[in-house]
Design a protein around this motif. Structure first.
Motif, PDB file in Angstrom:
ATOM      1  N   VAL A  14       6.734 -51.149  18.332  1.00 55.60           N
ATOM      2  CA  VAL A  14       7.728 -50.087  18.544  1.00 55.60           C
ATOM      3  C   VAL A  14       9.036 -50.411  17.840  1.00 55.60           C
TER       4      VAL A  14
ATOM      5  N   ALA B 240       8.674 -50.179  13.971  1.00 50.15           N
ATOM      6  CA  ALA B 240       8.661 -48.794  13.508  1.00 50.15           C
ATOM      7  C   ALA B 240      10.053 -48.170  13.588  1.00 50.15           C
ATOM      8  N   SER B 241      10.775 -48.450  14.665  1.00 49.71           N
ATOM      9  CA  SER B 241      12.123 -47.884  14.814  1.00 49.71           C
ATOM     10  C   SER B 241      13.094 -48.476  13.807  1.00 49.71           C
TER      11      SER B 241
ATOM     12  N   ALA C 265      13.698 -46.895  20.904  1.00 49.37           N
ATOM     13  CA  ALA C 265      12.843 -48.081  21.044  1.00 49.37           C
ATOM     14  C   ALA C 265      13.267 -48.926  22.234  1.00 49.37           C
TER      15      ALA C 265
ATOM     16  N   VAL D  32       3.170 -54.729  21.885  1.00 51.07           N
ATOM     17  CA  VAL D  32       3.560 -53.315  21.939  1.00 51.07           C
ATOM     18  C   VAL D  32       5.030 -53.158  21.567  1.00 51.07           C
ATOM     19  N   ARG D  33       5.876 -54.016  22.129  1.00 47.50           N
ATOM     20  CA  ARG D  33       7.295 -53.935  21.819  1.00 47.50           C
ATOM     21  C   ARG D  33       7.574 -54.247  20.353  1.00 47.50           C
TER      22      ARG D  33
ATOM     23  N   VAL E  29      11.836 -47.358  25.343  1.00 47.67           N
ATOM     24  CA  VAL E  29      10.401 -47.607  25.437  1.00 47.67           C
ATOM     25  C   VAL E  29      10.135 -49.058  25.853  1.00 47.67           C
ATOM     26  N   CYS E  30      10.892 -49.985  25.292  1.00 50.08           N
ATOM     27  CA  CYS E  30      10.705 -51.397  25.642  1.00 50.08           C
ATOM     28  C   CYS E  30      11.029 -51.661  27.102  1.00 50.08           C
TER      29      CYS E  30
END
Length: 231
Positions: free
Chosen positions: A181, A184-185, A158, A177-178, A161-162
């Motif tokens: 993510v 979920a992580s 995550a 979005v962050r 991705v961030c």
């Protein structure tokens, strides 16, 4: 004198013992020898004799299998039986390095540095492990550290991705979005760790063990979500 007679009596007894001998006709039972057997597989296999390359590849393969178990969590004893701390150390260093480059690292803000993030992760893991042992957990200290460390992997992904999302800006869309993510992580890390640790705890105390795990991954997720790159 009584002492003199006693000495003469002992001298006579020991003198008679010197004449005692063992006849060669008396069989002596038992054998003194070293049994020679065929070497087993464990005797033939030794990591001291294998090349360094094979040792490194074998360890990397074992770490990779544990990463797969975390991404697809199920009730398995692989992480508990073949525990190691190489994967947790790699994940902890990677996460600390990526969190270090934020704007909160300025001297005015006093944000977390590499050492602080490193200590937060390992100190939190130790506290959760001690709590688990005090509540009657059946796994060892290092097995618990191994599970908690490997289950940081979804949060580390995550973080990557961030960082990529922040390259496009830090507006409201980027934050949403962050948030998705990281949430979920965080859920994945908590679920994976409890899946491995649940069976090792008494049934009436599982909630007391899961709650610190929840807080541990929540703090890491919060650091990832509030991260912003330095100007």
């Amino acid at each position: 004198m009584p002492i003199l007679h006693r000495n003469r009596y002992l001298t006579t007894i020991f003198a008679g013992l010197s004449d005692v001998s063992i006849s060669g006709d008396i069989p002596v039972e038992g054998e003194i020898n070293v049994p020679v057997g065929t070497p087993s597989h464990d005797d033939e296999y030794s990591t001291l004799d294998e090349p360094v390359k094979d040792t490194i590849l074998r360890d990397l393969k074992a770490v990779g299998k544990k990463f797969v178990h975390v991404m697809y969590p199920k009730k398995s004893s692989t992480l508990l039986r073949d525990w190691d701390l190489w994967g947790p150390l790699l994940l902890c260093v990677t996460l600390a390095l990526m969190l270090q480059g934020g704007s909160v690292d300025s001297k005015e803000d006093g944000g977390p540095q590499f050492a602080e993030v490193f200590v937060i992760i390992w100190f939190g893991s130790v506290i959760i492990t001690l709590n688990s042992k005090l509540l009657g957990g059946t796994i060892s200290f290092f097995q618990s550290l191994c599970v908690l460390g490997y289950c940081i992997m979804p949060l580390t992904v995550a973080m990557v991705v961030c960082r990529l999302v922040l390259l496009g800006g830090s507006g409201m869309v980027s934050f949403i979005v962050r948030l998705i993510v990281v949430t979920a992580s965080f859920s994945w890390s908590t679920f994976a760790s409890t899946a491995f640790l649940a069976d090792s705890q008494p049934s009436n105390r599982k909630a007391l063990v899961v709650y610190p795990v929840f807080l541990f991954y929540f703090v890491i997720g919060w650091m990832i979500l509030t991260f912003s790159p330095s100007a």
